[in-house]
Design a protein around this motif. Structure first.
Motif, PDB file in Angstrom:
ATOM      1  N   ASP A  89     -18.264 -22.820  35.952  1.00 58.96           N
ATOM      2  CA  ASP A  89     -16.906 -23.201  36.348  1.00 58.96           C
ATOM      3  C   ASP A  89     -16.593 -24.633  35.905  1.00 58.96           C
ATOM      4  N   ALA A  90     -17.562 -25.542  36.082  1.00 57.08           N
ATOM      5  CA  ALA A  90     -17.354 -26.929  35.660  1.00 57.08           C
ATOM      6  C   ALA A  90     -17.219 -27.014  34.141  1.00 57.08           C
ATOM      7  N   TYR A  91     -17.979 -26.199  33.429  1.00 61.16           N
ATOM      8  CA  TYR A  91     -17.918 -26.140  31.956  1.00 61.16           C
ATOM      9  C   TYR A  91     -16.507 -25.762  31.501  1.00 61.16           C
ATOM     10  N   VAL A  92     -15.948 -24.738  32.135  1.00 65.08           N
ATOM     11  CA  VAL A  92     -14.620 -24.259  31.747  1.00 65.08           C
ATOM     12  C   VAL A  92     -13.554 -25.290  32.125  1.00 65.08           C
ATOM     13  N   ARG A  93     -13.609 -25.809  33.361  1.00 64.72           N
ATOM     14  CA  ARG A  93     -12.612 -26.791  33.808  1.00 64.72           C
ATOM     15  C   ARG A  93     -12.597 -28.022  32.908  1.00 64.72           C
ATOM     16  N   GLY A  94     -13.772 -28.474  32.515  1.00 61.48           N
ATOM     17  CA  GLY A  94     -13.872 -29.691  31.732  1.00 61.48           C
ATOM     18  C   GLY A  94     -13.775 -29.488  30.243  1.00 61.48           C
ATOM     19  N   ALA A  95     -13.562 -28.240  29.779  1.00 60.17           N
ATOM     20  CA  ALA A  95     -13.551 -27.939  28.343  1.00 60.17           C
ATOM     21  C   ALA A  95     -14.800 -28.508  27.680  1.00 60.17           C
ATOM     22  N   CYS A  96     -15.950 -28.233  28.289  1.00 61.63           N
ATOM     23  CA  CYS A  96     -17.227 -28.757  27.790  1.00 61.63           C
ATOM     24  C   CYS A  96     -17.669 -28.005  26.538  1.00 61.63           C
ATOM     25  N   ASP A  97     -18.660 -28.559  25.835  1.00 59.96           N
ATOM     26  CA  ASP A  97     -19.141 -27.877  24.640  1.00 59.96           C
ATOM     27  C   ASP A  97     -20.578 -27.395  24.761  1.00 59.96           C
ATOM     28  N   ILE A  98     -21.311 -27.801  25.818  1.00 57.80           N
ATOM     29  CA  ILE A  98     -22.668 -27.281  25.971  1.00 57.80           C
ATOM     30  C   ILE A  98     -23.171 -27.521  27.395  1.00 57.80           C
TER      31      ILE A  98
END
Length: 225
Positions: free
Chosen positions: A73-82
């Motif tokens: 969820d944090a990955y998606v919210r933050g537009a993370c890459d890895i």
């Protein structure tokens, strides 16, 4: 190994734009608060100027069936890459749990090797397993040198006790190091040190020698310490 004065001197606000954003995780084996370390979950970013930003510390005693969903969820919210995950304890179990969490959200998990560069594809969560080697002080040396040089900025507001734990870190066995390990792996990834060959003796020579090696290296370039 870390000093509060280094952290305070380099503190900045959240930048308007990040070149990269990642989630770094050091999982605990169990989630019983009496017997378990916390699971370290640290959110970091790389500025367009090459500065490493520490954005959030989500570490805590999270059950193994809970933290992978938190991370995705944090990955998606933050537009993370890895997502980086230390796999010394737990091995492939962590990738399996992350894959389930991703699939529950209609996403796929793609595992990358040590030198593969993550992309930015919709519907995909990129994941890299990290196997930590050497003594804790040697592993943390690169991140400490980055902090000493002012290349790591801590964003106020969502870091919990991460700063205190870093400044009290001495590498002694038995002390909790979950959030610290997650922080160190994240710094290495964003500063281009993740693929470097580490000389464990550096941990005994101190920070100045390692800082000198970093000073001679362009930002974002891999370095052999």
């Amino acid at each position: 190994m870390f000093k509060q004065e280094w952290i305070d001197k380099s503190r900045r606000r959240m930048p308007e734009k990040l070149a990269r954003r990642i989630i770094s995780v050091d999982p605990a084996i169990t989630s019983n608060p009496k017997y378990s370390d916390a699971t370290g979950i640290v959110d970091l970013g790389l500025g367009i100027d090459g500065q490493v930003y520490v954005l959030a510390n989500r570490s805590g005693v999270h059950r193994a069936e809970v933290w992978p969903g938190m991370v995705v969820d944090a990955y998606v919210r933050g537009a993370c890459d890895i997502v980086l995950v230390e796999t010394n304890r737990g091995g492939t179990a962590w990738s399996a749990l992350l894959r389930v969490a991703a699939q529950d959200r209609g996403l796929s998990l793609v595992e990358l090797g040590a030198l593969e560069v993550p992309g930015n594809r919709s519907g995909v969560v990129y994941f890299r397993p990290i196997h930590a080697r050497g003594q804790k002080t040697a592993r943390a040396g690169g991140a400490a040198a980055l902090c000493e040089r002012g290349r790591v900025s801590f964003i106020p507001g969502a870091l919990g006790d991460l700063e205190d734990r870093l400044c009290n870190f001495d590498g002694a066995d038995g002390k909790p190091d979950d959030a610290i390990d997650a922080f160190v792996h994240g710094c290495h990834e964003l500063a281009g040190l993740a693929g470097a060959a580490v000389d464990n003796a550096v941990g005994f020579r101190g920070i100045k020698e390692m800082s000198a090696a970093l000073n001679a290296t362009p930002r974002g370039a891999a370095v052999n310490l």
